[in-house]
Design an enzyme around this catalytic site. Structure first.
Site, PDB file in Angstrom:
ATOM      1  N   ASP A 146      23.746  15.831  -9.590  1.00 31.51           N
ATOM      2  CA  ASP A 146      23.395  14.419  -9.181  1.00 31.51           C
ATOM      3  C   ASP A 146      22.624  13.540  -8.685  1.00 31.51           C
ATOM      4  O   ASP A 146      21.816  14.359  -9.213  1.00 31.51           O
ATOM      5  CB  ASP A 146      23.922  14.985  -6.953  1.00 31.51           C
ATOM      6  CG  ASP A 146      24.505  13.781  -6.466  1.00 31.51           C
ATOM      7  OD1 ASP A 146      24.946  12.933  -7.057  1.00 31.51           O
ATOM      8  OD2 ASP A 146      24.008  13.646  -5.289  1.00 31.51           O
ATOM      9  N   SER A 147      23.011  12.470  -8.148  1.00 33.61           N
ATOM     10  CA  SER A 147      22.096  11.590  -8.341  1.00 33.61           C
ATOM     11  C   SER A 147      21.078  11.794  -7.190  1.00 33.61           C
ATOM     12  O   SER A 147      20.009  11.377  -7.389  1.00 33.61           O
ATOM     13  CB  SER A 147      22.081  10.176  -7.726  1.00 33.61           C
ATOM     14  OG  SER A 147      23.575   9.949  -7.071  1.00 33.61           O
TER      15      SER A 147
ATOM     16  N   CYS B 294      28.289  13.733  -9.495  1.00 30.75           N
ATOM     17  CA  CYS B 294      28.035  12.162  -8.920  1.00 30.75           C
ATOM     18  C   CYS B 294      29.270  11.267  -9.126  1.00 30.75           C
ATOM     19  O   CYS B 294      29.608  11.647 -10.563  1.00 30.75           O
ATOM     20  CB  CYS B 294      27.170  11.996  -9.651  1.00 30.75           C
ATOM     21  SG  CYS B 294      26.906  10.265  -8.601  1.00 30.75           S
TER      22      CYS B 294
ATOM     23  N   GLU C 200      21.417   8.663   3.586  1.00 29.78           N
ATOM     24  CA  GLU C 200      20.206   9.495   2.895  1.00 29.78           C
ATOM     25  C   GLU C 200      19.086   9.038   4.361  1.00 29.78           C
ATOM     26  O   GLU C 200      17.985   9.515   4.265  1.00 29.78           O
ATOM     27  CB  GLU C 200      20.219   8.218   2.121  1.00 29.78           C
ATOM     28  CG  GLU C 200      20.759   8.434   1.356  1.00 29.78           C
ATOM     29  CD  GLU C 200      20.586   9.776  -0.414  1.00 29.78           C
ATOM     30  OE1 GLU C 200      18.960   9.591  -0.735  1.00 29.78           O
ATOM     31  OE2 GLU C 200      20.793   9.839  -0.544  1.00 29.78           O
TER      32      GLU C 200
ATOM     33  N   CYS D 253      32.741   9.082  -3.465  1.00 34.90           N
ATOM     34  CA  CYS D 253      31.615   9.345  -3.383  1.00 34.90           C
ATOM     35  C   CYS D 253      31.664  10.458  -2.473  1.00 34.90           C
ATOM     36  O   CYS D 253      31.694  10.986  -1.402  1.00 34.90           O
ATOM     37  CB  CYS D 253      30.744   8.295  -2.632  1.00 34.90           C
ATOM     38  SG  CYS D 253      29.087   7.689  -2.350  1.00 34.90           S
TER      39      CYS D 253
ATOM     40  N   HIS E 155      28.474  11.433  -0.580  1.00 34.92           N
ATOM     41  CA  HIS E 155      28.089  11.316   0.602  1.00 34.92           C
ATOM     42  C   HIS E 155      29.479  10.583   2.147  1.00 34.92           C
ATOM     43  O   HIS E 155      28.629  11.253   3.009  1.00 34.92           O
ATOM     44  CB  HIS E 155      27.420   9.726   0.375  1.00 34.92           C
ATOM     45  CG  HIS E 155      25.856  10.700  -0.470  1.00 34.92           C
ATOM     46  ND1 HIS E 155      25.883  10.660  -0.813  1.00 34.92           N
ATOM     47  CD2 HIS E 155      24.779  10.084   0.537  1.00 34.92           C
ATOM     48  CE1 HIS E 155      24.680  10.471  -1.722  1.00 34.92           C
ATOM     49  NE2 HIS E 155      23.428  10.187  -1.008  1.00 34.92           N
TER      50      HIS E 155
HETATM   51  N1  DGL Z   1      26.169  10.150  -5.926  1.00 35.16           N
HETATM   52  C1  DGL Z   1      26.400   9.033  -6.001  1.00 35.16           C
HETATM   53  C2  DGL Z   1      28.540   8.886  -5.653  1.00 35.16           C
HETATM   54  O1  DGL Z   1      29.105   9.932  -5.622  1.00 35.16           O
HETATM   55  C3  DGL Z   1      26.522   8.176  -4.590  1.00 35.16           C
HETATM   56  C4  DGL Z   1      24.970   8.025  -4.193  1.00 35.16           C
HETATM   57  C5  DGL Z   1      24.393   7.122  -6.037  1.00 35.16           C
HETATM   58  O2  DGL Z   1      24.750   5.758  -5.324  1.00 35.16           O
HETATM   59  O3  DGL Z   1      23.668   7.749  -6.554  1.00 35.16           O
HETATM   60  O4  DGL Z   1      28.775   8.087  -6.548  1.00 35.16           O
END
Ligand code: DGL
Length: 276
Positions: free
Chosen positions: A12-13, A75, A160, A194, A196
């Site tokens: 993931d990012s 992600c 976050e 997403c 989060h």
């Molecule tokens: N992990 C990203 C997603 O699911 C969200 C966080 C980001 O923008 O990096 O789109």
């Protein structure tokens, strides 16, 4: 020579993919996992296609080097912007026997079974909404389902910064849900597209009419992975099964440990690495 057996990689990012990892480990606890968060370069949601692709490819290469035969892009933004190119253009050169899977297809697969009105909402990052990946995937499987997407640029920072339970979060949660339902009042199912957003679930529920179903992805991604491994014996036998989980971050170990306790409700052992 890269190892042919090893842990399942989850990328993931940042921290959000921990919500996906959690559900995967709940359903498939027997396997070994490596979680990699590119926390130093997060968020991806506002970045260009080229940059998301480049960063994601670096992460996939790293997880392959660490022995992962299979990598899940947890992600949405990376799944939307990089997965197709990696699968089609890079994997054949890097190692055609390894696999990279994303989170959009498993979510799209379940949607047709969940919506009755055939009007579905998508809440996600600007990158994911703009990519049109959800409407494209859903249309392939369920041509009668209409997807309306709204970008929620402030939801990731709220999570976050550990502000997802604060009264200040109410305004922005309410705002994006209203925008979505104004665009299509017939929506009966909303995809939280997403990583989060499951942490905002209580607030999202509070501002969403009760007849609307909210779909968090973790459980569908986990089920889809289980199904994939049951159909691909060759890959299943290459995924080692020692129930371990290693955590890697491109940021500081302390920062990751602190955030992981919010996402996973537990302390984890973390190692810091660089991607290039
Ligand atoms: N992990 C990203 C997603 O699911 C969200 C966080 C980001 O923008 O990096 O789109």
């Amino acid at each position: 020579m890269l190892s042919t057996t090893g842990p399942i990689g989850v990328f993931d990012s940042g921290y959000g993919g921990l919500t996906i990892l959690d559900k995967i480990r709940e359903l498939l606890p027997q396997y070994d996992y490596i979680y990699l968060g590119d926390n130093a370069r997060t968020p991806y949601g506002t970045r260009s296609f080229e940059v998301v692709y480049e960063f994601t490819l670096q992460a996939v290469r790293k997880l392959f080097e660490l022995g992962c035969p299979l990598v899940i892009l947890a992600c949405n933004t990376a799944s939307a912007k990089a997965l197709r190119s990696i699968q089609q253009n890079d994997l054949p050169h890097i190692d055609p026997s390894r696999r990279v899977l994303g989170v959009i297809r498993p979510t799209a697969e379940c949607i047709g079974e969940l919506t009755v009105s055939r009007h579905v909402g998508l809440l996600a990052t600007a990158g994911t909404v703009k990519s049109q990946s959800y409407p494209l995937e859903v249309r392939k499987l369920y041509p009668d389902v209409q997807i309306t997407g709204v970008a929620c640029p402030l939801w990731v920072p709220l999570v976050e910064n550990n502000e997802f339970n604060s009264p200040g979060a109410d305004y922005f949660v309410h705002k994006y849900i209203d925008q979505l339902l104004e665009q299509d009042p017939e929506i009966d199912t909303i995809i939280l597209g997403c990583t989060h957003y499951p942490l905002l679930m209580d607030k999202i529920r509070q501002f969403t009419p009760s007849h609307i179903r909210l779909v968090a992805q973790g459980e569908y991604v986990a089920r889809s992975l289980k199904d994939y491994l049951s159909r691909h014996t060759d890959m299943r036998t290459r995924c080692t099964a020692g129930s371990s989980c290693e955590f890697l971050t491109t940021e500081s170990v302390e920062k990751f440990q602190e955030a992981a306790s919010i996402f996973l409700h537990q302390q984890v052992h973390v190692r810091s690495i660089t991607l290039e």
